[in-house]
Design a protein around this motif. Structure first.
Motif, PDB file in Angstrom:
ATOM      1  N   GLU A  55      -0.746  -3.005   8.445  1.00 37.65           N
ATOM      2  CA  GLU A  55       0.818  -3.667   8.688  1.00 37.65           C
ATOM      3  C   GLU A  55       0.410  -4.126   7.043  1.00 37.65           C
ATOM      4  OE1 GLU A  55       3.958  -5.892  10.941  1.00 37.65           O
ATOM      5  OE2 GLU A  55       1.901  -5.879  11.559  1.00 37.65           O
ATOM      6  N   ASN A  56      -0.109  -5.021   7.100  1.00 41.32           N
ATOM      7  CA  ASN A  56      -0.002  -5.974   5.527  1.00 41.32           C
ATOM      8  C   ASN A  56      -0.329  -4.896   4.705  1.00 41.32           C
ATOM      9  OD1 ASN A  56       0.576  -7.558   6.744  1.00 41.32           O
ATOM     10  ND2 ASN A  56      -1.650  -8.285   6.891  1.00 41.32           N
ATOM     11  N   VAL A  58       1.278  -1.042   3.791  1.00 40.75           N
ATOM     12  CA  VAL A  58       1.510  -0.203   4.999  1.00 40.75           C
ATOM     13  C   VAL A  58       2.178   0.428   3.324  1.00 40.75           C
ATOM     14  CG1 VAL A  58       4.018   0.670   5.682  1.00 40.75           C
ATOM     15  CG2 VAL A  58       2.617  -0.235   6.965  1.00 40.75           C
ATOM     16  N   SER A 147       6.516  -6.021   5.927  1.00 40.09           N
ATOM     17  CA  SER A 147       6.685  -4.609   6.449  1.00 40.09           C
ATOM     18  C   SER A 147       7.836  -4.573   7.492  1.00 40.09           C
ATOM     19  CB  SER A 147       5.162  -4.346   7.495  1.00 40.09           C
ATOM     20  OG  SER A 147       5.509  -5.938   9.004  1.00 40.09           O
ATOM     21  N   VAL A 150      10.147  -1.989   5.187  1.00 43.76           N
ATOM     22  CA  VAL A 150       9.730  -0.912   4.767  1.00 43.76           C
ATOM     23  C   VAL A 150      10.288   0.090   4.641  1.00 43.76           C
ATOM     24  CG1 VAL A 150       7.982   1.305   5.550  1.00 43.76           C
ATOM     25  CG2 VAL A 150       7.311  -1.383   5.161  1.00 43.76           C
ATOM     26  N   THR A 173       2.194   6.194  11.192  1.00 43.20           N
ATOM     27  CA  THR A 173       1.829   4.238  11.221  1.00 43.20           C
ATOM     28  C   THR A 173       2.338   4.017  12.671  1.00 43.20           C
ATOM     29  OG1 THR A 173       2.549   4.545   9.305  1.00 43.20           O
ATOM     30  CG2 THR A 173       2.464   2.389  10.277  1.00 43.20           C
TER      31      THR A 173
END
Length: 311
Positions: A55-56, A58, A147, A150, A173
């Motif tokens: 998640e960090n 992506v 995130s 994004v 993802t």
């Protein structure tokens, strides 16, 4: 008081030896349960950590059109291919992407670099695409400051001219995050069920022990022994069962986790993903398994005693 406590410990150890196969059955049930709990907790905790890493980390990949030369300071003269002239659009796309709100980091990746990475990962068969046969695109790899931003960054970058496509992991993802959540939820529920099953088995085993010694307990009560005095040896007996049952799962965890870590972590490192290091993780897991074993053992014994002693 101290002398009485050590006497209870000695009595609990004698009871373990006296009960023989009953003790073996109780320890075995705890052993199997804690082994499964250890495996599930290892998977759950590392999946949670990997999901957090993912998640960090992506990334958004913005691919440029083939005729774009954003990182070339000079380009071929349109009127004379043998001459080089300054590129009037040098780093135009770079500057526009960098100006997009919430972009934290920006890195250029040439199609030659991407081909090399594919060759290193998938084998020398990709060497066929070197030079003019390279089907890849120059790209910018963007990292968001959060995130949550994004999707908006992806939308904004798609509006920039000479960007052919933008990829942020999309469905893959989301599927990984969903899988992580499912593993945490259902894995945790299953681990709790295993703990309750072990507690049930231990309580039943100790209950049978108590039934075989019911006459002894009645005599102790007749001569004035308090409930707490009668209860303590059984309580400690359950704790010993839990402690003994935790030994083999801890040994197995020390071997298996190190093997898995050594086999899996190298490939994860290339993607900036990391499992818990064995040194810290195994120490914490060992303490946790011992604590769970002692708690379910002693609590199982307490449950069994309630039918024979008034609180």
């Amino acid at each position: 008081m101290i002398r009485i406590f050590f006497r209870h410990i000695w009595d609990s150890l004698k009871n373990l030896k006296r009960n023989g196969w009953m003790t073996v059955a109780a320890v075995s049930s705890v052993m199997i349960t804690l082994t499964l709990v250890g495996v599930f907790m290892s998977v759950i905790l590392n999946t949670t950590k990997l999901a957090g890493n993912l998640e960090n980390n992506v990334r958004i990949v913005a691919y440029m059109k083939l005729d774009s030369h954003d990182q070339s300071k000079t380009i071929a003269d349109p009127n004379d291919a043998t001459k080089q002239i300054p590129n009037p659009n040098y780093q135009r796309i770079y500057n526009e992407v960098k100006a997009v709100k919430n972009v934290e980091n920006l890195k250029f990746s040439s199609k030659e670099e991407q081909l090399k990475n594919l060759t290193d990962s998938l084998g020398s068969v990709w060497n066929l695409y070197k030079g003019d046969a390279n089907p890849l695109y120059d790209a910018y790899i963007i990292r968001a400051n959060d995130s949550k931003n994004v999707q908006q960054i992806t939308t904004d970058i798609k509006k920039i001219s000479d960007i052919s496509d933008v990829n942020n992991g999309g469905v893959n993802t989301k599927q990984i995050f969903a899988l992580s959540n499912n593993i945490q939820t259902y894995g945790g529920i299953f681990a709790l069920l295993l703990v309750f099953v072990a507690m049930f088995l231990i309580s039943n085993t100790i209950r049978i022990t108590i039934m075989s010694r019911s006459r002894e307990i009645q005599i102790m009560r007749l001569v004035g022994a308090k409930n707490s005095y009668i209860r303590w040896p059984f309580f400690l007996e359950g704790a010993w069962v839990g402690l003994l049952g935790a030994i083999l799962p801890i040994v197995l965890m020390f071997f298996l986790y190190r093997i898995v870590y050594a086999g899996v972590q190298p490939s994860l490192t290339t993607q900036e993903l990391y499992m818990y290091k064995p040194e810290v993780f195994l120490t914490t897991m060992s303490i946790g398994l011992v604590a769970i074993g002692v708690v379910i053992g002693s609590f199982g014994a307490t449950i069994s005693m309630r039918r024979y002693l008034k609180a």
